[in-house]
Design a protein around this motif. Sequence first.
Motif, PDB file in Angstrom:
ATOM      1  N   ILE A 240       6.372  -4.799  -0.531  1.00  0.00           N
ATOM      2  CA  ILE A 240       5.301  -4.076  -1.211  1.00  0.00           C
ATOM      3  C   ILE A 240       4.849  -4.908  -2.411  1.00  0.00           C
ATOM      4  CG2 ILE A 240       4.612  -1.916  -2.294  1.00  0.00           C
ATOM      5  CD1 ILE A 240       5.483  -1.653   0.659  1.00  0.00           C
ATOM      6  N   ILE A 271      -1.516  -2.752   1.007  1.00  0.00           N
ATOM      7  CA  ILE A 271      -0.167  -3.190   1.400  1.00  0.00           C
ATOM      8  C   ILE A 271      -0.219  -3.927   2.736  1.00  0.00           C
ATOM      9  CG2 ILE A 271       2.121  -2.374   2.120  1.00  0.00           C
ATOM     10  CD1 ILE A 271       1.751  -0.049   0.115  1.00  0.00           C
ATOM     11  N   GLY A 276       2.532  -6.633   3.764  1.00  0.00           N
ATOM     12  CA  GLY A 276       3.641  -5.691   3.604  1.00  0.00           C
ATOM     13  C   GLY A 276       3.821  -4.829   4.845  1.00  0.00           C
ATOM     14  N   ILE A 278       4.886  -1.039   6.361  1.00  0.00           N
ATOM     15  CA  ILE A 278       5.017   0.384   6.037  1.00  0.00           C
ATOM     16  C   ILE A 278       5.677   1.093   7.216  1.00  0.00           C
ATOM     17  CG2 ILE A 278       3.795   2.527   5.534  1.00  0.00           C
ATOM     18  CD1 ILE A 278       1.613   0.876   4.215  1.00  0.00           C
TER      19      ILE A 278
END
Length: 307
Positions: A240, A271, A276, A278
Amino acid sequence: MHAIKIRNLEKSFDGQTRVLKKINLSIPEGEIFGFLGPNGSGKTTTVRILNGLLSMSSGHAEILNNSVAENPEAVHRLCGVMTETAHSYRHLTTEQNLRFFGSMHEMEESLLSERIEYLISRLELREVREKKVQALSTGMKKRMSLAIALIHDPKVLFLDEPTSGLDPESARNVTRLIKNLATENKVTIFLCTHQLKYAEEICSLYGFIHEGELLGFGTFDELAALKQARVQLTIRGKSIPSNLGFVQSRDEVYTKHVSDDDEAGAMITAIVESGGKIFEAKQQKWTLEELYFMFIKNSFSEEEQDE
């Protein structure tokens, strides 16, 4: 059109101590209004004034453009009231009570009979219609009290803990009836309750009262905005970006306050675009209980400062 209007309402029983302090409310037709506060905060006094059972010390109150002080008979015709201490005639049957209270409103016999059948069916009172009140369970008495309040088809309904003492299925049916009255018949509901989760489920408008003072009035979102009660976005993931302002609360879990869905969506997009990962994302809003206690807490803080 507003069903209930209150302007600078004050009440004192001894001429010195004010139990209501300049209360101002405007409740539109068809709203379910939750009047929330601890015992002794002024809820019952307000309801009694609005129904003409108590005189106000100063201010103005009206129900559907009828002054409570100047036209109490019209107010009585427009309002239905069910309190926790509501009385009925214990030696009469359920149907006899409904017929008696309907006749007090000067209802025509045919209309009254039709209304009785509707309420007995809707509130599941058929099995006790010929039983005397003294033989009814607490839950049945509660449902009968609601039927009495509704017998003359009121436009404004005052309720005090309408589901307490009811089994879950009966409570659900009463809640459904209350919602239908508001949405389909434009009946305005003035609900006093200590059950904050129940109020959050059923109400569209709220008023927080403490020691006779109205601390907050509005929709949930309006009250939340007053306390800057922002939504918390929680992300479970990896990599993140630190520049997005998330706080890592534990391994792979990050949190950040956001203002609305658009900002939450923008954070998630940022993100993903930065590489990143999730695994899970959710927003958590304040509950009505948290919001209520924030208003009460601030009230206590202000009192301490005044001292």
